[in-house]
Design a protein around this motif. Structure first.
Motif, PDB file in Angstrom:
ATOM      1  N   ARG A  79      15.624  32.687   8.352  1.00 21.01           N
ATOM      2  CA  ARG A  79      16.135  31.733   9.348  1.00 21.01           C
ATOM      3  C   ARG A  79      15.242  30.503   9.449  1.00 21.01           C
ATOM      4  N   TRP A 138      16.432  26.154   7.992  1.00 28.67           N
ATOM      5  CA  TRP A 138      16.387  24.799   8.551  1.00 28.67           C
ATOM      6  C   TRP A 138      15.210  23.994   8.026  1.00 28.67           C
ATOM      7  N   VAL A 145      15.484  21.404   5.111  1.00 27.05           N
ATOM      8  CA  VAL A 145      16.031  20.062   5.329  1.00 27.05           C
ATOM      9  C   VAL A 145      14.925  19.048   5.631  1.00 27.05           C
ATOM     10  N   LEU A 148      22.502  21.119   1.359  1.00 25.59           N
ATOM     11  CA  LEU A 148      23.381  21.106   2.523  1.00 25.59           C
ATOM     12  C   LEU A 148      24.836  21.302   2.132  1.00 25.59           C
ATOM     13  N   SER A 195      18.903  20.493  11.605  1.00 22.26           N
ATOM     14  CA  SER A 195      18.355  21.806  11.309  1.00 22.26           C
ATOM     15  C   SER A 195      18.681  22.816  12.400  1.00 22.26           C
ATOM     16  N   GLY A 196      18.713  22.366  13.655  1.00 22.62           N
ATOM     17  CA  GLY A 196      19.068  23.276  14.737  1.00 22.62           C
ATOM     18  C   GLY A 196      20.466  23.835  14.580  1.00 22.62           C
ATOM     19  N   LEU A 232      21.947  24.209  11.700  1.00 21.21           N
ATOM     20  CA  LEU A 232      21.946  25.071  10.522  1.00 21.21           C
ATOM     21  C   LEU A 232      21.414  26.463  10.830  1.00 21.21           C
ATOM     22  N   MET A 233      20.617  26.602  11.880  1.00 21.35           N
ATOM     23  CA  MET A 233      20.097  27.922  12.226  1.00 21.35           C
ATOM     24  C   MET A 233      21.203  28.836  12.739  1.00 21.35           C
ATOM     25  N   ALA A 252      27.600  26.081  11.118  1.00 18.30           N
ATOM     26  CA  ALA A 252      27.141  25.328   9.949  1.00 18.30           C
ATOM     27  C   ALA A 252      28.240  24.503   9.337  1.00 18.30           C
TER      28      ALA A 252
END
Length: 566
Positions: A104, A108, A111, A176, A557-558, A560-561, A566
């Motif tokens: 995890r 992120w 990136v 991405l 990135s937040g 993507l977590m 996503a």
């Protein structure tokens, strides 16, 4: 009483109602036309200057400049395309298909290299991999070498070194786009393939990779456009690309026509990349999974022991290269030069960057709002085409944009000056050429697509007839926009402002060609120090640029977590 004959046409109530619901908006159309014309003006100027010149420079360019620069550019693009595809796809597959303790965090953190502009990475890599840099010093200390002749070490100031720099900071584009496809599309088809007995490796090569191919192509196209746009990294590393040739032909040889002819060759290459990116996007097809499928976590292979450690190590390497090395080099230099915080030149560069970025963000987002609202009001195909034309500036390298804009503004200033001399008896001088206005205008043209994309995504989430409902209750178009649409679009507008602000702070290639004398942004401040061979004196400015660029990366990135978002 009138009667209808066979040749008379019957009225169409449906069509009349539709036309009544689509009022003409001449002001919006005029604004869209002006915006599209401003974006296309540098391109048209480059083409006109390149084709109208006498051709005196062309033999020299064909014989001595274009062959070498074209070969170098082609090799650099090929290396960058392969490297970003290999690392981006591999990292996306690693965090989607496998589960290990730091997955995890890596998802992120991969990136973060986007926060480092290529020219800053080039300055840091040149210092890190240099003979007196920390890596070679450590090698000599471990093995007892006394000189460079006793061991071999790859040269960072080369085409391969420039490719390493570009790959290290641009692979997240491919990561991405590929990761999103693996998450949204791969979870279902991979499950089906596994139930049919396919091994994980076979699922990847035969199922997931072909599905993600359009997204990969789109990400690579963006990477290659970023590579073509770069001028600071290739100049510092001594790699003569087409972009650097435009700069050197213009300033060193004093040939504006020759620079325009090289820029025309680059323009053809950029158009080919834009066409490839557009074709890749058109081939992307996403099915809409059910809500229960989107909330379920994709199945992953759990790793433990040395396999988990190896997966974490492989995921950390790209982060260390793209983000860790620049942070280490500039952080170490900045700690040794804390007195630079009080340097008035640095403070002036900071406030100049701040003012230019704020002005660009306000102008660009305002233009995007007007264009998109014009499309929403008119619902006209012509208006949509104009908006698309106005958004092509993001694909233009800053060097081409600056060259075309400078020629256009110089001709406009000369025209106004001639009129003032003839009819008013005084000289206006240069109004826009070599001014901060030219820098803001160039950045606005280049980053209009960013603002348009962010605002468009927010506008699409609103009900299509929301503003019409407000007008049916007695509100005018302007009132419904100010009191209904804009408050609902605040998150999208804020996102657009952040994206444009950050990219303007990082912008170098257009700024160094258009800025007035003594006009320094943070980017040009670092560039000037690197050009003088004192990268360490620009370390504090470099850290400010990276810190500014981290803001949108953290926001991205937040999200993507959380795999479901996503």
């Amino acid at each position: 009483m009138t009667s209808l004959t066979l040749g008379d046409s019957l009225p169409n109530p449906e069509g009349s109602a539709r036309e009544a619901r689509r009022p003409s908006h001449p002001v919006a159309l005029i604004i869209a036309l002006i915006t599209a014309a401003i974006v296309l003006l540098p391109i048209a100027t480059i083409i006109a200057v390149a084709l109208s010149s006498g051709g005196a420079d062309w033999p020299h360019l064909v014989r001595y400049v274009l062959p070498q620069a074209s070969r170098t550019t082609a090799v650099l693009l090929a290396l960058v395309a392969f490297g970003t595809a290999f690392i981006g796809i591999g990292c996306a597959w690693l965090v989607v298909a496998y589960d290990f303790p730091t997955r995890r965090l890596l998802a992120w953190a991969l990136v973060l290299p986007l926060a480092v502009p290529p020219y800053l990475a080039a300055y840091a890599f040149a210092e890190f991999f240099d003979y007196v840099g920390p890596l070679q010093s450590m090698i000599r200390g471990i093995f007892g070498f006394q000189s460079r002749n006793q061991y071999w070490f790859p040269e960072i100031r080369s085409t391969g070194g420039a490719a390493l720099v570009m790959v290290s900071v641009t692979f997240p584009y491919v990561y991405l786009t590929t990761r999103v496809v693996f998450l949204m599309q791969g979870r279902n088809i991979a499950d089906v393939a596994r139930t049919l007995g396919a091994a994980p490796a076979r699922v990847f090569w035969r199922v997931l990779l072909p599905v993600a191919r359009p997204a990969i192509a789109a990400g690579i196209a963006l990477v290659l456009m970023e590579t073509i746009n770069d001028i600071g990294a290739v100049e510092h590393l001594g790699v003569r690309t087409l972009t650097l040739s435009v700069y050197s032909t213009w300033l060193n040889r004093g040939s504006l026509e020759g620079a325009a002819q090289i820029a025309l060759v680059m323009l053809l290459l950029v158009i080919a990349l834009l066409a490839a990116e557009r074709a890749a996007r058109s081939r992307q097809r996403f099915h809409a999974p059910r809500a229960t499928q989107m909330k379920s976590r994709p199945p992953r292979i759990r790793l433990s022991g040395w396999r988990a450690a190896a997966a974490a190590f492989l995921g950390v390497i790209p982060i260390l290269f793209g983000f860790g090395i620049p942070l280490l080099i500039f952080g170490r230099y900045a700690l040794n030069r804390l007195e630079q915080i009080m340097d008035p030149k640095l403070a002036q560069a900071f406030f100049t960057s701040l003012s230019v970025a704020l002005a660009t963000a306000a102008l660009t987002v305002g233009m995007a709002l007007v264009l998109l609202y014009a499309v929403r009001l008119s619902r006209s195909r012509k208006m949509a085409v104009l908006v698309r034309i106005a958004s092509i500036g993001y694909g233009l390298p800053g060097t081409i944009l600056a060259l075309g804009l400078l020629i256009s503004l110089a001709r406009f200033d000369n025209f106004v000056d001639a009129l003032a001399r003839e009819y008013a008896g005084f000289s206006t001088g240069l109004i826009f050429t070599g001014s901060a206005v030219a820098v803001v205008l160039a950045c606005s043209i280049r980053f209009l697509a960013l603002a348009e994309g962010a605002v468009h995504s927010g506008l699409e989430k609103l009900p299509p007839h929301l503003d019409e409902a407000a007008r049916s209750l007695g509100r005018s178009a302007a009132s419904s926009t100010l009191t209904v649409l804009l408050p609902l679009l605040k998150p999208a507008i804020l996102t657009a402002c952040i994206l444009v602000f950050v990219d303007t702070v990082k912008e170098l290639s257009a700024t160094i060609l258009l800025r007035p004398f003594g006009f320094n942004t943070l980017a040009t401040f670092v560039y000037e120090n690197a050009s003088r061979g004192v990268v360490e004196d620009g370390a504090m400015a470099a850290l400010v640029i990276i810190a500014t660029s981290i803001a949108p990366v953290i926001l991205l990135s937040g999200a993507l977590m959380r795999d479901r978002e996503a």
